[in-house]
Design an enzyme around this catalytic site. Structure first.
Site, PDB file in Angstrom:
ATOM      1  N   LYS A  42       5.125 -18.894  17.351  1.00 55.29           N
ATOM      2  CA  LYS A  42       6.622 -19.324  17.410  1.00 55.29           C
ATOM      3  C   LYS A  42       6.438 -20.670  16.924  1.00 55.29           C
ATOM      4  O   LYS A  42       6.857 -21.847  17.776  1.00 55.29           O
ATOM      5  CB  LYS A  42       7.267 -19.119  18.618  1.00 55.29           C
ATOM      6  CG  LYS A  42       8.851 -19.161  18.471  1.00 55.29           C
ATOM      7  CD  LYS A  42       9.516 -18.597  19.714  1.00 55.29           C
ATOM      8  CE  LYS A  42      11.114 -19.154  19.757  1.00 55.29           C
ATOM      9  NZ  LYS A  42      11.808 -18.385  18.742  1.00 55.29           N
ATOM     10  N   LEU A  45       7.519 -11.847  15.581  1.00 56.11           N
ATOM     11  CA  LEU A  45       7.415 -12.571  16.732  1.00 56.11           C
ATOM     12  C   LEU A  45       7.830 -11.653  17.741  1.00 56.11           C
ATOM     13  O   LEU A  45       8.607 -10.583  17.712  1.00 56.11           O
ATOM     14  CB  LEU A  45       8.535 -13.578  16.534  1.00 56.11           C
ATOM     15  CG  LEU A  45       8.682 -14.515  17.912  1.00 56.11           C
ATOM     16  CD1 LEU A  45       7.370 -15.687  17.901  1.00 56.11           C
ATOM     17  CD2 LEU A  45      10.094 -15.042  18.175  1.00 56.11           C
ATOM     18  N   ARG A  50       5.075 -17.026  26.432  1.00 59.11           N
ATOM     19  CA  ARG A  50       4.806 -17.098  24.999  1.00 59.11           C
ATOM     20  C   ARG A  50       4.715 -18.151  24.491  1.00 59.11           C
ATOM     21  O   ARG A  50       3.938 -18.505  23.364  1.00 59.11           O
ATOM     22  CB  ARG A  50       6.068 -16.381  24.334  1.00 59.11           C
ATOM     23  CG  ARG A  50       6.071 -16.242  22.730  1.00 59.11           C
ATOM     24  CD  ARG A  50       7.132 -15.507  22.001  1.00 59.11           C
ATOM     25  NE  ARG A  50       8.576 -16.462  22.424  1.00 59.11           N
ATOM     26  CZ  ARG A  50       9.954 -15.857  22.121  1.00 59.11           C
ATOM     27  NH1 ARG A  50       9.678 -14.613  21.571  1.00 59.11           N
ATOM     28  NH2 ARG A  50      10.851 -16.755  22.056  1.00 59.11           N
ATOM     29  N   ARG A  57      -1.607 -40.134   8.428  1.00 58.48           N
ATOM     30  CA  ARG A  57      -1.138 -38.660   8.444  1.00 58.48           C
ATOM     31  C   ARG A  57      -2.508 -38.176   7.863  1.00 58.48           C
ATOM     32  O   ARG A  57      -3.148 -38.311   6.589  1.00 58.48           O
ATOM     33  CB  ARG A  57      -0.304 -38.891   7.152  1.00 58.48           C
ATOM     34  CG  ARG A  57       0.160 -37.155   6.720  1.00 58.48           C
ATOM     35  CD  ARG A  57       1.359 -37.202   5.751  1.00 58.48           C
ATOM     36  NE  ARG A  57       1.519 -36.059   5.401  1.00 58.48           N
ATOM     37  CZ  ARG A  57       0.860 -35.289   4.233  1.00 58.48           C
ATOM     38  NH1 ARG A  57      -0.352 -35.887   3.655  1.00 58.48           N
ATOM     39  NH2 ARG A  57       1.081 -34.109   3.882  1.00 58.48           N
TER      40      ARG A  57
END
Lengths: 285, 285
Positions: free
Chosen positions: A148, A205, A52, A101
């Site tokens: 996830k 999920l 996963r 950033r």
């Protein structure tokens, strides 16, 4: 004794385990995580978690900084260094720390890999005997819940609401149906003995424990239907339960203060829990 | 010279600015951020950013570890230490680092406050003269976009798609209408000279620059309508532009490869940009 964590190639005391403030996990939730249970010092269903992990990072085009074989070695090394008997290994991979950033993917930046462990007596958990209360909250998450990612703020708020209500989990509701729990998959057992859990898709999920429990149930000729269900259906069910890597199978005895079934963990839930624990112990590596 | 960052009370070299791997910003995206522009060494529209910061943290029940007055002092100190003339100050506050990882709010944990700066010539930006191309992507974000959280993975993916398409921004589409850009607010000027930008609500971030531009336009008797608009309407418009703290006002000259208006920055956009720069310089602190 202070526990050891792993950060980008180094084993360090957890209190000294740090990442740059420029890490994209910290700035953008641009990272993926997995949690594998540890039973008797061994990793439970870890191949499923690593598969996963590979899928999740692929979906956001993040390259793992190590092979999954190497990641498993590090997991095991951490379990050994921390003398972990029962608990879990947390791992997170992010798109690393650039020199500044910028939203777009950085170039030439090595992904960050972090791991740490926690102790937990999953098999002997009191909640496994008593079951848990569940509350419901609207499912306000993004549309790619199959990934996830560490963008977990909605789940934090859901699980905080549960904690404040004395509940062990929050079931998230979308279009009148349960999607899943804040950190677990949701199941019911209908009056005609069908185990129901929502089908995989971008709405939930793909739970590793969910998958194993479904397979174990089907091997035993139990009827399983993968489809959405409502709270009304759950309240009319014989039993309800959740699954996750760190609770295994846990009975749900009430939803929003209303009893499910007898208001106690049901026999099928207890049986599936036993079956899962047996599977976990037999297959742990 | 290496730049200085601020981490929980200390001024440290940016390369040494770190947070714990247990920081909830890193584990759960349980944090809020703001970016304030710096012009001539002064903070632009900072009161508006700090007010939004207070609102965002309130929405997720995160207590600021410092007063906003103190936060502004730190912002200014960082600008001074880094001899920053033009650019921005990034600040992030998270629910801190507990001793482990649990979704529910930790007790007795001090929130994390991080700041760093970046140089950018916002006024002289080449894109301000040429305008930018925009692509469209589905808006797959969560339902509380009014909270400026660091759960930005959807925006990362949107802006990466834009970068790969040679575009400067991605406009996110929901139910056939533009919500906003990946890191900016979206505007058009209709053929009958109405400035249109989406009304505030949970579907978009309440942009500080958006708010200032709307107020400045209205003060000048320009017609402004706050409502949703479609891409078809944008392509039929005279002009389109975006606003954000770090671009101010920037023309959009194409959407998904189709010209907007003349395909060049329009006169109203240029005028609003000038008006905003004047406002920014006059009010910076």
């Amino acid at each position: 004794m202070e526990k050891t964590a792993y950060v980008n190639g180094s084993y360090v005391p957890l209190s000294e385990a740090k990442v740059s403030v420029l890490d994209r996990g910290f700035l953008f939730a641009d990272g993926i995580y997995e949690v594998a249970a540890v039973l008797d010092g061994k990793l439970v269903d870890n191949a499923s978690h690593l598969a996963r992990l590979e899928r999740s990072v692929g979906e956001i085009r993040l390259e793992l900084p190590e092979t999954t074989a190497r990641i498993e070695e590090i997991q095991k090394e951490l379990v050994a260094r921390n003398k972990l008997v029962n608990g879990m290994v947390y791992l997170e991979v992010t798109r690393g720390a650039d020199t500044g950033r910028d939203f777009a993917f950085p170039k030439g930046v090595k992904p960050t890999l972090v791991m740490f462990t926690a102790e937990k007596d999953i098999v002997g958990s009191p909640a496994a005997k008593t079951g848990i209360n569940v509350i419901t909250v609207p499912d306000i998450r993004w549309e790619r819940r199959d990934i996830k990612s560490v963008a977990l703020l909605a789940q934090v708020l859901a699980k905080q609401a549960a904690a404040e209500a004395g509940a062990g989990e929050a079931w998230m509701i979308q279009d009148g149906k349960v999607t899943e729990g804040g950190s677990s998959s949701a199941f019911i057992l209908t009056q005609d003995d069908v185990i129901v859990t929502r089908q995989n898709g971008s709405e939930i999920l793909p739970g590793c424990t969910r998958k194993a429990v479904v397979a174990l149930a089907e091997e035993r000729q139990l009827r399983v239907e993968e489809r959405a269900f409502s709270i009304e259906e759950a309240l009319a069910a014989k039993e309800a339960f959740i699954t996750s890597a760190t609770v295994f199978v846990q009975a749900v005895v009430s939803i929003d203060g209303k009893k499910v079934g007898s208001g106690k963990p049901g026999p099928l839930t207890d049986r599936l829990r036993e079956i899962y624990v047996e599977f976990a112990k037999a297959t742990a590596v």
